[in-house]
Every structure is written in structure tokens, then in C-alpha cells.
Write an enzyme that holds these catalytic residues in place. Structure first.
Site, PDB file in Angstrom:
ATOM      1  N   SER A 149     -21.782  36.824 -16.753  1.00  0.00           N
ATOM      2  CA  SER A 149     -22.151  37.310 -15.418  1.00  0.00           C
ATOM      3  C   SER A 149     -22.168  38.828 -15.396  1.00  0.00           C
ATOM      4  CB  SER A 149     -21.165  36.778 -14.366  1.00  0.00           C
ATOM      5  OG  SER A 149     -19.916  37.447 -14.482  1.00  0.00           O
ATOM      6  N   SER A 181     -20.242  40.739 -13.470  1.00  0.00           N
ATOM      7  CA  SER A 181     -19.054  41.244 -12.778  1.00  0.00           C
ATOM      8  C   SER A 181     -18.402  42.436 -13.472  1.00  0.00           C
ATOM      9  CB  SER A 181     -18.022  40.123 -12.625  1.00  0.00           C
ATOM     10  OG  SER A 181     -17.463  39.766 -13.871  1.00  0.00           O
ATOM     11  N   LYS A 221     -11.837  40.284 -16.601  1.00  0.00           N
ATOM     12  CA  LYS A 221     -11.719  41.326 -15.573  1.00  0.00           C
ATOM     13  C   LYS A 221     -10.872  42.459 -16.143  1.00  0.00           C
ATOM     14  CE  LYS A 221     -13.646  38.568 -12.480  1.00  0.00           C
ATOM     15  NZ  LYS A 221     -15.084  38.719 -12.188  1.00  0.00           N
ATOM     16  N   SER A 242     -18.081  40.816  -7.889  1.00  0.00           N
ATOM     17  CA  SER A 242     -17.010  40.312  -8.732  1.00  0.00           C
ATOM     18  C   SER A 242     -16.072  39.428  -7.913  1.00  0.00           C
ATOM     19  CB  SER A 242     -16.220  41.473  -9.353  1.00  0.00           C
ATOM     20  OG  SER A 242     -15.111  40.989 -10.061  1.00  0.00           O
TER      21      SER A 242
END
Length: 271
Positions: A77, A79, A134, A224
């Protein structure tokens, strides 16, 4: 991400199974074969034993490397843009935060503690069958706030420098026009994307990070699903950490790189 879990379980089962076949052969079956060998015996081994002898060393090496040294992961993705792009293949250091058992992820040998700014792969608390990525922005005991488009740590706003307008390519082209900023996170300066023209009403608030847990955010702040939006808990427990992302080893779109291939990203260190 279910595929990764299935692969991990299959790898462990096949490694243990083939290893047990070789062990039983050494302790028991080989003696019986030799005792019952006759003149007409061609000396061939059972198929299962032959397969185990061939594949066990390979399976064992893959299991050890993937479980305790480094594991590959593909960025699915946007994010973590602009630092990690869709199609980046990265390596995750599996011993940065302690050696952990495969499948259960239980830590059995502690090593180092996560630091603020580390980019980590983990199992999200609300969906532990997946692997997410993350950046850690809050350590145990930190007071984390996010107001407007600004991150606050222990009551102090984090400072930013505008680098210009971001120009995305490929699957990230829809991020073109976002503000490219340098975020001076204590201990780890890095870039983030934000749309400074708007203040999104969601993901605003203040949090105190509990002991043994972390507050994580994506570098693409408006795209995100991170600690700011987790409803069951806003924090990532230490036991769900998989490892620390440290290098990009390939960037490739679609199967067999039919979509695009960016050689310039190979070997890029993850900051």
C-alpha cells in the site's frame, strides 16, 4: 497476508517432518533395513527417506534464515510513501528486537529494544493474521498527540521543513501534489507526505503509551491506518513485532515485473 502464514506453517511442518524421518532412520529404521537385507535387495532407500535426505538441509536453512535472520516483505500500500513505495520488496531484520519462535512469534532470547523512528513490520492487534509496516513514533511512557497536521511528543510539537510538492509515479501517482516534508522526529529525521491544505477531522487526539507497547504511524499521514485509528487499542504490543525493516532489495510491479521495474531503489537503506 494469509499466504505468508500458510507458508510459515508449511515450512515448519515440512522441516520438522523431514528431520524426524532422518532421526528415526538413524535410530531405528536403518538397523532394521540392514538386518533384513537379502541378496535380492537392490539397496535403494524408501522414497520418503530419500526425499527427506534431499530436502531437509534446504528446508532447515530457509527456516533458520527466515525465522531468525532476515525475512522478505512486499509493500502492498501507499501508507509509507514517500519512503517506501508500492512494489518495494524489503528485508526485515528478525533479531533486532529479540529472537522469536516461528508461528507463535514468542520471544525466547531478548536482544535490543525498538527506538523511536524505527520502521517495523508487525502483526496488527485487531488482525493478527496479517503483516503491516509503520514507523514507531511513540515509546513506552511517551505522550503522543496529533493535532491539525502536527505530531506532538511529550507536549512539544515536532518541527517540519517543507521540501516541495511531491511527484508520484506508477501506483503512487495519485499522491502527486502532496506536501513533501522533513519531520524532525527526535532521534530520526525522515520525510513524510501531508496535504497541508486541509485538516482531517479524524485521527486527532492525545495518547499515553503504556509500558511494553508502541505508538506507530505511517509516513503518508493522510493515507495510513495506524495507531490513530485503531479502535480496540491505539498501541502496538511488543509481542506482535516481527522485526525492523532495513533495506529495499527490489522494486517490481506485477508478476515477473511485467508492470515496471525500478533498479534505482535496489539497495536503498530504510531510514
Amino acid at each position: 497476508m494469509q499466504l505468508f502464514k500458510f507458508f510459515e506453517i508449511a515450512l515448519v511442518v515440512l522441516t520438522l517432518g523431514s528431520g524426524l524421518v532422518l532421526l528415526f532412520d538413524r535410530l531405528y529404521w536403518r538397523k532394521r533395513r540392514l538386518a533384513s537385507a537379502g541378496l535380492l535387495d537392490d539397496g535403494s532407500e524408501p522414497v520418503l527417506l530419500d526425499w527427506s535426505r534431499s530436502f531437509f538441509p534446504v528446508l532447515a536453512v530457509v527456516l533458520v534464515v527466515r525465522s531468525f535472520i532476515a525475512e522478505p516483505y512486499r509493500i502492498p500500500s501507499s501508507s509509507m510513501m514517500p519512503n517506501l513505495l508500492i512494489g518495494d520488496f524489503i528485508l526485515v531484520n528478525k533479531f533486532s528486537y529479540g529472537l522469536r519462535l516461528p508461528i507463535t512469534n514468542a520471544k525466547f532470547i531478548p536482544t535490543w529494544e525498538p527506538e523511536r523512528g524505527d520502521v517495523v513490520v508487525f502483526k496488527p492487534p485487531h488482525d493478527p493474521d496479517q503483516n503491516w509496516i509503520k514507523r514507531i513514533v511513540g515509546l513506552p511512557g511517551d505522550r503522543v498527540g496529533f493535532h491539525g497536521n502536527t505530531l506532538y511528543l511529550n507536549g512539544e510539537p515536532v518541527t517540519y521543513q517543507l521540501k516541495g510538492s511531491y511527484v508520484g509515479q506508477g501506483p503512487g501517482a495519485d499522491m502527486t501534489g502532496k506536501s513533501l516534508l522533513v519531520e524532525n522526529l527526535p532521534g530520526r529525521e525522515h520525510t513524510v507526505l501531508e496535504d497541508q491544505r486541509f485538516v482531517h477531522p479524524f485521527g486527532q487526539g492525545d495518547w499515553v503509551v503504556p509500558e511494553g507497547q508502541y505508538f506507530v504511524m505511517g509516513d503518508n499521514r493522510d493515507h495510513s491506518e495506524d495507531s490513530r485509528f485503531w479502535t480496540q487499542t491505539s498501541f502496538l504490543p511488543d509481542q506482535l513485532l516481527r522485526g525492523k525493516a532495513f533495506v529495499i532489495w527490489l522494486n517490481c510491479q506485477d508478476w515477473f515485473c511485467k508492470g515496471s521495474f525500478d533498479a534505482s531503489r535496489i539497495g536503498t537503506r530504510i531510514q
